[in-house]
Design an enzyme around this catalytic site. Structure first.
Site, mmCIF file in Angstrom:
data_model
loop_
_atom_site.group_PDB
_atom_site.id
_atom_site.type_symbol
_atom_site.label_atom_id
_atom_site.label_comp_id
_atom_site.label_asym_id
_atom_site.label_seq_id
_atom_site.Cartn_x
_atom_site.Cartn_y
_atom_site.Cartn_z
ATOM 1 N N ARG A 131 10.492 32.869 38.538
ATOM 2 C CA ARG A 131 11.115 32.517 39.814
ATOM 3 C C ARG A 131 11.078 31.008 39.957
ATOM 4 O O ARG A 131 10.006 30.408 39.945
ATOM 5 C CB ARG A 131 10.402 33.178 41.002
ATOM 6 N N GLU A 150 8.637 24.356 41.972
ATOM 7 C CA GLU A 150 7.922 24.782 40.762
ATOM 8 C C GLU A 150 8.674 25.948 40.145
ATOM 9 O O GLU A 150 9.554 26.538 40.786
ATOM 10 C CB GLU A 150 6.488 25.217 41.091
ATOM 11 N N ASN A 152 7.691 29.596 38.522
ATOM 12 C CA ASN A 152 6.594 30.541 38.314
ATOM 13 C C ASN A 152 6.872 31.413 37.102
ATOM 14 O O ASN A 152 7.960 31.977 36.980
ATOM 15 C CB ASN A 152 6.460 31.455 39.537
ATOM 16 N N SER A 157 6.313 36.831 43.085
ATOM 17 C CA SER A 157 6.332 37.980 43.989
ATOM 18 C C SER A 157 7.496 37.947 44.975
ATOM 19 O O SER A 157 8.290 37.024 45.003
ATOM 20 C CB SER A 157 5.001 38.072 44.724
ATOM 21 N N LYS A 319 1.665 23.507 36.078
ATOM 22 C CA LYS A 319 2.249 22.340 36.742
ATOM 23 C C LYS A 319 2.309 21.143 35.788
ATOM 24 O O LYS A 319 3.207 20.315 35.857
ATOM 25 C CB LYS A 319 1.438 21.981 37.979
ATOM 26 N N LYS A 378 -1.238 18.162 43.021
ATOM 27 C CA LYS A 378 -1.373 19.588 42.680
ATOM 28 C C LYS A 378 -2.278 19.805 41.479
ATOM 29 O O LYS A 378 -2.095 19.159 40.448
ATOM 30 C CB LYS A 378 0.000 20.180 42.342
ATOM 31 N N GLU A 382 -2.142 28.582 40.726
ATOM 32 C CA GLU A 382 -1.045 29.319 41.343
ATOM 33 C C GLU A 382 -1.565 30.057 42.561
ATOM 34 O O GLU A 382 -2.757 30.321 42.670
ATOM 35 C CB GLU A 382 -0.502 30.371 40.353
ATOM 36 N N GLY A 383 -0.651 30.430 43.443
ATOM 37 C CA GLY A 383 -1.022 31.361 44.507
ATOM 38 C C GLY A 383 -1.162 30.724 45.881
ATOM 39 O O GLY A 383 -1.457 31.412 46.845
ATOM 40 N N ARG A 466 12.019 32.071 51.639
ATOM 41 C CA ARG A 466 10.796 32.072 52.451
ATOM 42 C C ARG A 466 10.919 30.962 53.466
ATOM 43 O O ARG A 466 11.332 29.852 53.111
ATOM 44 C CB ARG A 466 9.580 31.765 51.562
HETATM 45 P P1 ADP Z 1 1.730 27.290 44.277
HETATM 46 O O1 ADP Z 1 1.646 27.474 42.824
HETATM 47 O O2 ADP Z 1 0.409 27.324 44.964
HETATM 48 O O3 ADP Z 1 2.766 28.200 44.911
HETATM 49 P P2 ADP Z 1 3.608 25.133 44.874
HETATM 50 O O4 ADP Z 1 3.880 24.041 43.933
HETATM 51 O O5 ADP Z 1 4.679 26.162 45.002
HETATM 52 O O6 ADP Z 1 2.218 25.787 44.475
HETATM 53 O O7 ADP Z 1 3.286 24.531 46.309
HETATM 54 C C1 ADP Z 1 2.998 25.348 47.433
HETATM 55 C C2 ADP Z 1 3.884 24.981 48.612
HETATM 56 O O8 ADP Z 1 3.695 23.604 48.951
HETATM 57 C C3 ADP Z 1 5.383 25.119 48.367
HETATM 58 O O9 ADP Z 1 5.817 26.436 48.590
HETATM 59 C C4 ADP Z 1 5.966 24.117 49.352
HETATM 60 O O10 ADP Z 1 6.028 24.674 50.652
HETATM 61 C C5 ADP Z 1 4.924 23.017 49.358
HETATM 62 N N1 ADP Z 1 5.298 21.978 48.372
HETATM 63 C C6 ADP Z 1 4.941 21.928 47.088
HETATM 64 N N2 ADP Z 1 5.474 20.861 46.459
HETATM 65 C C7 ADP Z 1 6.190 20.215 47.372
HETATM 66 C C8 ADP Z 1 6.985 19.007 47.347
HETATM 67 N N3 ADP Z 1 7.115 18.290 46.241
HETATM 68 N N4 ADP Z 1 7.582 18.632 48.490
HETATM 69 C C9 ADP Z 1 7.438 19.348 49.634
HETATM 70 N N5 ADP Z 1 6.718 20.479 49.724
HETATM 71 C C10 ADP Z 1 6.088 20.909 48.605
HETATM 72 MG MG MG Z 2 4.773 28.189 44.831
#
Ligand code: ADP
Ligand code: MG
Length: 490
Positions: A131, A150, A152, A157, A319, A378, A382-383, A466
């Site tokens: 995803r 990102e 996944n 999910s 990441k 980051k 994940e999660g 979402r």
């Molecule tokens: P995870 O693997 O925990 O899902 P993500 O990289 O998807 O990590 O980050 C979690 C959430 O943080 C994202 O769903 C988004 O809402 C916010 N986020 C992550 N990266 C960014 C970014 N570069 N700019 C703005 N919001 C971000």
């Molecule tokens: Mg995410």
């Protein structure tokens, strides 16, 4: 920061007599658009509640929606190529050695499996259920664009519930629950979402390729999973559309009852041969509470079962890999087509490493010192709930035992979604209205042969929208921050 809607007012307001909220809640409960309620001690039985939902579909530019969907098979192929390059992934792990034990341990397990099989995998086929997540990026000077948050590669999910969220909003439209809107609300602007069927089809393709009709697909789950119904929908489509049976077991249960046949290398549990191992767990350290659970992962990896994902594919979703792919030369290696590469690269935000030596690492350090408010930090996790935002970054980095630990993190430019989108979210029956941010995830499935490199199936498989309130940094639905939405194409 910029606007998406300009002078248009959306969503329309509901008057006192509106029955929309009750209609939506009851539709969700009667159609399995639900999540398990937290279990309270006084509860004698289990309870489910509607999943957090938006009352209205959120606006998303049609052109960008189509671009995100259109790119999915290219992203599938890119990540297949990355997952197949053990040497490349091995180099990446070196930087994580000693600073991220979990990722290092996963990779060690992959290397052990490679060694034990003499580089000739017991099962050459691998399944990816991916995803790719995007936010809209806006700036006062240009049109909105999609930027990848990102990609996944494990336990992606909400494919099950996401289809239902679109159905729910489409039902409200049909039932005339939506007041007159300045944005066109119709079957065309509110499309059906094939994610549940699409993911089930991907799993069925892998099951059929395994070639033993009586075998079953193993869903590896977390104990006490509240989001079980999302997974159940895939199970129901697998059985009813494809005639494929599913078993569910946690890593602990697999550690206790799973068996790898020493001669045939078939994997079985509770007397059933496993065709596909589909992980909705095993991506976070808490999923491996005992040494036996690590052994269980290894046994499944060594077996003839098709893994979704394999250890290498899981690792490709790190990441750190995402950060390295931003380098145009690295991207070129895994995506040779110039035109496709340009479209992929156009979705990338700036992502930097945090080492002390490289030019990029030095730039990251400077940015953290001068404008941390533009960045998110980051770790390799994940999660949800693991990121460090804005001004908290410098202090957080200082709190690490020493600078070598910085290598376990990436620094990502914050994407700036439009600031003028509003919606209402219903959670546990309570409605809250405010400014929202929507994250579009596009699902993809890929089945490939890791030995020949041949891709047998490469499909886009629906999407997820979402939506969270603008004040919340993260948008995890199960984690309690966000809601499930559907698109209103504009
Ligand atoms: P995870 O693997 O925990 O899902 P993500 O990289 O998807 O990590 O980050 C979690 C959430 O943080 C994202 O769903 C988004 O809402 C916010 N986020 C992550 N990266 C960014 C970014 N570069 N700019 C703005 N919001 C971000
Ligand atoms: Mg995410």
């Amino acid at each position: 920061m910029a606007e998406l809607l300009g002078s248009i007012s959306y969503p329309p307001s509901l008057d006192e007599s509106s029955t929309l909220t009750t209609t939506l809640r009851d539709w969700a409960l009667s159609h399995g658009l639900v999540i398990r309620a937290p279990i309270k001690e006084e509860d004698a039985d289990e309870r489910a509640t509607h999943v957090p939902l938006t009352l209205f579909p959120s606006p998303f530019p049609k052109k960008l929606f189509e671009e995100a969907r259109g790119l999915q098979t290219a992203f599938n192929e890119l990540y297949v190529n990355v997952a197949n390059d053990s040497e490349f992934l091995n180099e990446i792990t070196k930087g994580l050695a000693g600073v991220d034990d979990f990722m290092s341990d996963l990779w060690k397990l992959h290397l052990e499996v490679e060694k034990e099989t003499g580089g000739k995998p017991t099962q050459p086929l691998t399944l990816g259920v991916f995803r790719s997540d995007y936010l809209l990026h806006t700036s006062p000077s240009s049109e909105p664009e999609i930027r990848q948050v990102e990609l996944n590669t494990i336990s992606a999910s909400f494919g099950g519930l996401s289809s239902l969220a679109a159905d729910a909003h489409r039902f409200l439209l049909k039932a005339d629950e939506y007041p007159t809107s300045q944005l066109e609300m119709s079957n065309e602007t509110m499309p059906e979402n094939p994610s549940a069927k699409g993911l089930a089809a991907g799993l069925a393709t892998a099951h059929n390729a395994y070639g033993v009709p009586s075998a079953v697909v193993l869903f590896v789950i977390q104990p006490g999973e509240r989001n079980a119904f999302d997974q159940r929908w895939l199970e129901y489509y697998l059985l009813e559309t494809h005639g494929v049976r599913v078993l569910r077991a946690s890593m602990q249960e697999i550690a206790a009852d799973g068996k790898l046949d020493a001669t045939t290398k078939k994997f079985s549990i509770y007397g059933k041969e496993i065709s596909v191992v589909y992980y909705r767990s095993a991506y976070t350290p808490a999923d491996y509470p005992t040494p036996e659970t690590w052994q269980a992962r290894k046994q499944m990896e060594l077996s003839t079962a098709i893994k979704c994902p394999s250890l290498a594919t899981q690792f490709a979703g790190a990441k750190k890999v995402q950060q390295v792919l931003v380098d145009s030369k690295v991207l070129e290696k895994f995506c040779p087509d110039t035109a496709v590469r340009a479209r992929i690269a156009a979705t990338f935000a700036e992502i930097l490493p945090l080492d002390a030596d490289s030019a990029l690492g030095k730039r990251a350090r400077e940015l953290i010192a001068t404008k941390p408010e533009k960045y998110v930090l980051k770790p390799q996790r994940e999660g949800g709930g693991n990121n460090v935002y804005r001004e908290k970054i410098p202090g957080f980095l200082k709190s690490l035992p020493d600078e070598s630990f910085w290598n376990g993190y990436i620094l990502m430019e914050l994407i700036e979604p439009p600031t003028d989108v509003k919606n209402s979210i219903i959670r546990n029956g309570k409605v809250t209205t405010g400014n929202v941010i929507s994250e579009l995830g596009v699902f993809g499935t890929a089945l490939w042969n890791t030995v020949s490199g041949e891709i047998l199936d490469n499909s886009e498989a629906g999407w997820l929208l979402r939506t969270k309130f603008a004040e919340s940094e993260e948008g995890g639905v199960a984690a309690g921050f966000g809601s499930i939405d559907s698109v209103l194409l504009i």
